[in-house]
Scaffold this motif. Structure first.
Motif, PDB file in Angstrom:
ATOM      1  N   ALA A 242      55.909 -73.878 118.956  1.00  0.00           N
ATOM      2  CA  ALA A 242      56.330 -74.181 120.498  1.00  0.00           C
ATOM      3  C   ALA A 242      56.837 -75.627 120.756  1.00  0.00           C
ATOM      4  N   GLY A 243      56.464 -76.497 119.578  1.00  0.00           N
ATOM      5  CA  GLY A 243      56.931 -77.840 119.781  1.00  0.00           C
ATOM      6  C   GLY A 243      58.336 -77.759 119.302  1.00  0.00           C
ATOM      7  N   PHE A 244      58.950 -76.839 118.658  1.00  0.00           N
ATOM      8  CA  PHE A 244      60.414 -76.898 118.098  1.00  0.00           C
ATOM      9  C   PHE A 244      60.991 -75.677 118.529  1.00  0.00           C
ATOM     10  N   PRO A 245      62.458 -75.438 119.224  1.00  0.00           N
ATOM     11  CA  PRO A 245      62.614 -74.283 119.606  1.00  0.00           C
ATOM     12  C   PRO A 245      62.837 -73.179 118.316  1.00  0.00           C
ATOM     13  N   GLY A 246      62.193 -72.055 118.662  1.00  0.00           N
ATOM     14  CA  GLY A 246      62.119 -70.978 117.506  1.00  0.00           C
ATOM     15  C   GLY A 246      63.496 -70.368 117.343  1.00  0.00           C
ATOM     16  N   ASP A 247      64.613 -70.506 118.043  1.00  0.00           N
ATOM     17  CA  ASP A 247      65.695 -69.881 117.739  1.00  0.00           C
ATOM     18  C   ASP A 247      66.738 -71.060 117.160  1.00  0.00           C
ATOM     19  N   TRP A 371      59.526 -60.458 122.513  1.00  0.00           N
ATOM     20  CA  TRP A 371      60.237 -61.702 122.500  1.00  0.00           C
ATOM     21  C   TRP A 371      61.659 -61.084 123.261  1.00  0.00           C
ATOM     22  N   ASN A 372      62.040 -60.130 122.856  1.00  0.00           N
ATOM     23  CA  ASN A 372      63.336 -59.597 123.545  1.00  0.00           C
ATOM     24  C   ASN A 372      63.077 -59.552 124.998  1.00  0.00           C
ATOM     25  N   TYR A 394      56.782 -63.569 114.490  1.00  0.00           N
ATOM     26  CA  TYR A 394      57.794 -62.675 114.954  1.00  0.00           C
ATOM     27  C   TYR A 394      58.294 -63.050 116.458  1.00  0.00           C
ATOM     28  N   TYR A 395      57.279 -63.790 117.150  1.00  0.00           N
ATOM     29  CA  TYR A 395      57.679 -64.419 118.508  1.00  0.00           C
ATOM     30  C   TYR A 395      58.283 -65.798 118.360  1.00  0.00           C
ATOM     31  N   HIS A 396      59.470 -65.930 118.840  1.00  0.00           N
ATOM     32  CA  HIS A 396      60.276 -67.396 118.684  1.00  0.00           C
ATOM     33  C   HIS A 396      59.886 -68.445 120.057  1.00  0.00           C
ATOM     34  N   PHE A 397      58.977 -69.019 120.023  1.00  0.00           N
ATOM     35  CA  PHE A 397      58.524 -70.097 121.022  1.00  0.00           C
ATOM     36  C   PHE A 397      59.680 -70.841 121.258  1.00  0.00           C
ATOM     37  N   LEU A 403      52.345 -71.616 124.023  1.00  0.00           N
ATOM     38  CA  LEU A 403      51.253 -70.861 123.093  1.00  0.00           C
ATOM     39  C   LEU A 403      50.010 -71.359 123.085  1.00  0.00           C
ATOM     40  N   VAL A 404      49.135 -70.384 123.423  1.00  0.00           N
ATOM     41  CA  VAL A 404      47.755 -70.839 123.625  1.00  0.00           C
ATOM     42  C   VAL A 404      46.779 -70.087 122.558  1.00  0.00           C
TER      43      VAL A 404
END
Lengths: 557, 175
Positions: A242-247, A371-372, A394-397, A403-404
């Motif tokens: 979550a510190g960098f875009p997952g996509d 995610w969708n 599998y989740y793109h933060f 994210l906790v």
């Protein structure tokens, strides 16, 4: 102003802009609760177990970026905090904890509900103290908030004997902190920054390895600019997610034990490794000798003790990640790295994350659907185990502090109470989703009551495989399939259980259930509980076997 | 493995010794010897800690110590010229007929008699580790009844010193 220490403490909390405290009352904190009774600005959240209180404060701190506050009484109240404090310490979460203590005259006599909590928490707090001198209260609290939230953040505990809490003092809140033994370094050494810029200029295959320090210093924006400026792929530690875009095309996902194969291979091939606010944890590095074997290592961290602790560093730099990246950016010269980026692209194409959708409802599929549905616009809280790793994979933060999860301590039972804190800290309208397991949630399931009492709309997605999946997986690989004590022979009916708390509950058994039901659940107002029946034999893959280097992974068969 | 002598200035607050000792224990660092005492300031104590280990280990010890809020300053004085001392008290078996002989040995080490029993003599002796060891070995043949030895204390030579900076000295005592 003259007042009791307890009243002064509440005054201190208000001055520190504390809006929420989590706690559980008891005899030794009676004066404190009596003082809280009169506060109009502080919301007290009554948890159902002190461990829930400290995890909730932790979740609150991770989402809000503020200091989390938790109160517990002496003895068992204090010892129940221990797991939560250790968790916050491992993940560098700023907390201030107040415990009641027996009256000063009884200390050391094995009095009723007496325990040496400063002694017990010595190795798991950034600092702690027993308040003996009532006149020091304001200084001690001011220092505690300062220590917890600056440098490398962490939990600070203050133990207050009952008679001290009742003592009358003349209150004055200090405006400055004076701690001669505590001066964190924020500004990076200019010569080192120059040296790093030069190394980057010369590197052909640089990679950024970013950890939780990026989030702690609120440096996500700078990290994105930096990665794009130097055309380097970014891999996150679990804490760094979550510190960098997952996509983002430069994103490699998580590295290490259950990291993506392409992240692990990129690490193995890189010639410059830039560690940012990460600590080369054993679950990341795996086998030290085969970790980034061709790389010059740059390690930037606010905690000097992390540098050189695990692996030898070529360029150490102590300081705040955000400030350092800001200074580094103007020194970057544009270098063509298309060859390296092509290589990264082909690694990603060659070794994508994959799972078999052959039978049953696959947990990975649920995360993909999550995610969708949210597209990253939600706070995702997890517990600990397989579901946690599937979320990481599998989740793109997309945004920081979404994210906790319990990283360093790997603390089952963290999720539900943390989601209470997260929901209190999240912006109104922001969805809070707890992804948990049937093992984890039963460790702290009593906090469902706290959640309902506070009127919080957490969506709970339970991955139910009637097993302690992660340990079952370890037994499959390392104990030749002898599954000892990892299959539950009895389960409550989770749907009825959730309903007993007044939470709308559903059971998903098929992909269709998820496709149809999940959007409805997420869009519904109020809380929800989804019991997802998943195959017990599903494994978290890829996986690096014990003793192997990170390039040698077991893949999805 | 080399021995390093760390001179550590700490807040004179309750529990500071436990914090330091606990840190060594849980991080697996071995303390060779430890001596604690107040400095010229009431609010500051000095710990002289001897640690055995290679350079990276000593670096890690130093960094971890620095993380303790109560630790104000650390100097590895082994990196410089320094003087060090230990104090030993030895109670040795001594028949009246042996006293002169033992006194002669004590004289060589400039040890002083601090007590006399009907069949024992008690000496005090100061010096560096080597001298204390040698004195102990010289008395061993007579039968050592009891031996008490302090940890090492040490100080830099010449005009260099390990003390609070002016700013640190000015800052009020911490919590």
């Amino acid at each position: 102003m003259e007042m009791t220490v307890a009243e002064a403490l509440v005054e201190c909390l208000e001055r520190e802009n504390v809006e929420v405290v989590f706690g559980y009352p008891g005899g030794a904190v009676l004066p404190l609760y009596d003082a809280l009774y009169h506060s109009t600005r502080i919301r007290h959240v009554l948890v159902r177990h002190e461990q829930g209180g400290v995890h909730a404060a932790d979740g609150y701190a991770r989402v809000s970026g503020k200091v989390g506050v938790c109160i517990a009484t002496s003895g068992p109240g204090a010892t129940n905090l221990v797991t939560g404090i250790a968790n916050a310490y491992m993940d560098s979460v700023p907390l201030v904890l107040f415990t009641g203590q027996v009256p000063t005259i009884q200390i050391g006599t094995d009095a009723f509900q007496e325990v040496d909590i400063t002694g017990i928490t010595l190795p798991i707090t950034k600092h702690n103290c027993l308040l003996k001198d009532p006149s020091k209260l304001a200084i001690v609290v001011k220092n505690a908030f300062h220590i917890a939230s600056t440098g490398r953040p962490g939990p600070v505990l203050i133990d207050i004997p009952k008679d001290v809490a009742q003592a009358r003092i003349s209150f004055k809140y200090p405006s400055t902190v004076r701690l001669r033994g505590y001066k964190p370094t924020y500004k990076g050494h200019p010569a080192k920054i120059n040296e790093i810029a030069k190394l980057i200029g010369k590197a052909k295959r640089p990679i950024i390895y970013a950890g939780g320090g990026v989030l702690a210093s609120n440096a996500s924006e700078e990290l994105l600019k930096f990665a794009e400026a130097i055309s380097a792929p970014v891999t996150n530690t679990f804490m760094g997610l979550a510190g960098f875009p997952g996509d983002h095309p430069l994103f490699l996902g998580m590295l290490g034990l259950h990291g993506t194969r392409y992240a692990n291979l990129a690490i193995t091939e890189c010639d410059l490794l830039i560690g940012l606010g990460a600590r080369f944890d054993d679950r990341v590095v795996m086998n030290i000798t085969s970790f980034a074997p061709h790389a010059t290592v740059v390690h930037i961290d606010i905690d000097p003790a992390e540098i050189g602790k695990v692996i030898a560093t070529n360029v150490p730099l102590v300081g705040d990640v955000k400030l350092i990246l800001k200074e580094l950016l103007p020194l970057i010269e544009k270098v063509d790295r298309s060859e390296w980026l092509e290589r990264i692209k082909s690694l990603k194409a060659q070794y994508p994350l994959s799972y078999n959708r052959d039978s049953g409802l696959k947990p990975q599929f649920i995360i993909e659907q999550l995610w969708n549905c949210t597209k990253g616009d939600a706070v995702i809280v997890t517990d600990v185990g397989q579901h946690q790793m599937w979320v990481a994979q599998y989740y793109h933060f997309k945004k920081p502090r979404t994210l906790v999860s319990s990283g360093g301590l790997g603390c089952m039972g963290f999720g539900l109470p943390a989601s209470v804190g997260a929901a209190l800290a999240a912006h109104p309208g922001c969805k809070v989703v707890l992804v948990t397991g049937d093992g984890s949630i039963q460790m702290t399931i009593q906090e469902l009551a706290t959640m309902m009492e506070q009127g919080l709309s957490v969506k709970i997605i339970l991955f139910n495989n009637s097993a302690l999946g992660m340990v079952r997986q370890l037994q499959q690989y390392y104990c030749q399939g002898r599954h000892m004590a990892t299959h539950f022979q009895f389960h409550p009916d989770f749907e009825i259980l959730a309903k007993a708390y007044g939470i709308p509950a559903y059971t998903f058994r098929t992909e269709e259930d998820v496709i149809k039901g999940l959007p409805e659940v997420l869009e519904s107002p109020g809380p929800a509980f989804v019991n997802c029946i998943i195959p017990p034999e599903e494994n978290v893959l890829p996986m690096v076997p014990i003793g192997k280097g990170i390039s040698e992974t077991i893949e999805c068969e | 493995m080399e021995k390093h002598t760390l001179s550590v200035l700490v807040e004179n607050s309750p529990g500071v010794l436990t914090r330091v000792a606990g840190l060594f224990a849980r991080r697996g660092f071995n303390i060779d010897s430890l001596a604690v005492g107040r400095t010229d300031r009431d609010d500051v104590s000095r710990m002289t800690i001897v640690v055995e280990g290679d350079k990276p280990l000593i670096e890690q010890v130093t960094k971890q110590l620095h993380k303790l809020i109560d630790v104000i300053k650390i100097s590895n004085i082994t990196e410089d010229e320094y003087v060090d001392r230990e104090l030993v008290m030895i109670k040795v078996a001594a028949e009246p007929s042996q006293r002169v002989e033992i006194m002669h040995i004590a004289g060589i080490f400039r040890a002083r008699v601090v007590d006399l029993g009907s069949k024992t003599m008690t000496f005090e002796c100061t010096g560096n580790e080597g001298k204390i060891n040698a004195f102990e070995e010289s008395l061993r043949p007579y039968g050592i009844k009891e031996l008490v030895r302090t940890g090492k204390i040490a100080m830099l030579r010449g005009s260099k010193f390990v003390a609070l900076s002016l700013a640190q000295a000015r800052e009020a005592e911490s919590a």
